[in-house]
Design a protein around this motif. Structure first.
Motif, PDB file in Angstrom:
ATOM      1  N   THR A  41       0.837  -1.206   0.000  1.00 56.05           N
ATOM      2  CA  THR A  41       0.000   0.000   0.000  1.00 56.05           C
ATOM      3  C   THR A  41       0.869   1.252   0.000  1.00 56.05           C
ATOM      4  O   THR A  41       0.612   2.206  -0.728  1.00 56.05           O
ATOM      5  N   LEU A  42       1.933   1.233   0.819  1.00 55.81           N
ATOM      6  CA  LEU A  42       2.837   2.381   0.860  1.00 55.81           C
ATOM      7  C   LEU A  42       3.507   2.597  -0.492  1.00 55.81           C
ATOM      8  O   LEU A  42       3.691   3.731  -0.929  1.00 55.81           O
ATOM      9  N   LEU A  43       3.869   1.495  -1.145  1.00 59.44           N
ATOM     10  CA  LEU A  43       4.496   1.606  -2.464  1.00 59.44           C
ATOM     11  C   LEU A  43       3.534   2.204  -3.478  1.00 59.44           C
ATOM     12  O   LEU A  43       3.949   2.841  -4.443  1.00 59.44           O
ATOM     13  N   ASP A  44       2.237   2.001  -3.247  1.00 53.29           N
ATOM     14  CA  ASP A  44       1.221   2.617  -4.119  1.00 53.29           C
ATOM     15  C   ASP A  44       0.936   4.047  -3.704  1.00 53.29           C
ATOM     16  O   ASP A  44      -0.029   4.644  -4.152  1.00 53.29           O
ATOM     17  N   GLN A  45       1.739   4.571  -2.776  1.00 51.53           N
ATOM     18  CA  GLN A  45       1.608   5.940  -2.290  1.00 51.53           C
ATOM     19  C   GLN A  45       0.283   6.181  -1.585  1.00 51.53           C
ATOM     20  O   GLN A  45      -0.310   7.243  -1.703  1.00 51.53           O
ATOM     21  N   GLN A  46      -0.161   5.179  -0.856  1.00 49.45           N
ATOM     22  CA  GLN A  46      -1.358   5.380  -0.061  1.00 49.45           C
ATOM     23  C   GLN A  46      -0.994   5.302   1.410  1.00 49.45           C
ATOM     24  O   GLN A  46       0.039   4.754   1.764  1.00 49.45           O
TER      25      GLN A  46
END
Ligand code: ZN
Length: 129
Positions: free
Chosen positions: A80-85
């Motif tokens: 999720t963090l890698l998806d910038q969320q």
């Protein structure tokens, strides 16, 4: 109806789920760190799950209590963090047994020791000569 435990809490985790325009994009450096975390967490799961370890415990800086994250949750949080969320910090835990969780540092040390012992990445133990 049960009371909302976050009714008067300005840090209500639900607010983290709303899109935040000001959230800075993941830098190349952060992305690299996250990607290595993702590789690590899969390694940790592979070596520790057979020993009954279900995930990682972390001291939460917000509420100064330990939080417990299952392997799958960590993996999906990193993605999720890698998806910038934004990831909700306070995972709802169903009364996790602290015995089943270890710290990230423990995982790193354990995986390192596995390499040491089995993969010949370091000098062998004396009794293996
Ligand atoms: Zn917390």
């Amino acid at each position: 109806m049960p009371l909302d435990p976050f009714a008067d809490d300005p840090n209500d985790p639900a607010s983290l789920l709303e899109p935040d325009e000001d959230y800075p994009p993941v830098s190349a450096e952060e992305r690299e760190a996250l990607e290595s975390d993702l590789v690590n967490v899969r390694d940790f799961k592979r070596v520790l799950e057979p020993r009954g370890i279900r995930g990682v415990s972390m001291l939460c800086e917000d509420c100064e209590e330990m939080h417990f994250y299952d392997w799958g949750i960590i993996e999906s949080n990193i993605k999720t963090l890698l998806d910038q969320q934004i990831v909700p910090v306070h995972e709802p835990g169903a009364q996790p047994n602290p015995e089943h969780y270890v710290t990230w540092d423990y995982c790193l040390g354990y995986a390192d020791a596995m390499d040491f012992a089995f993969n010949g990445l370091r000098p062998r133990f004396p009794w293996q000569r």
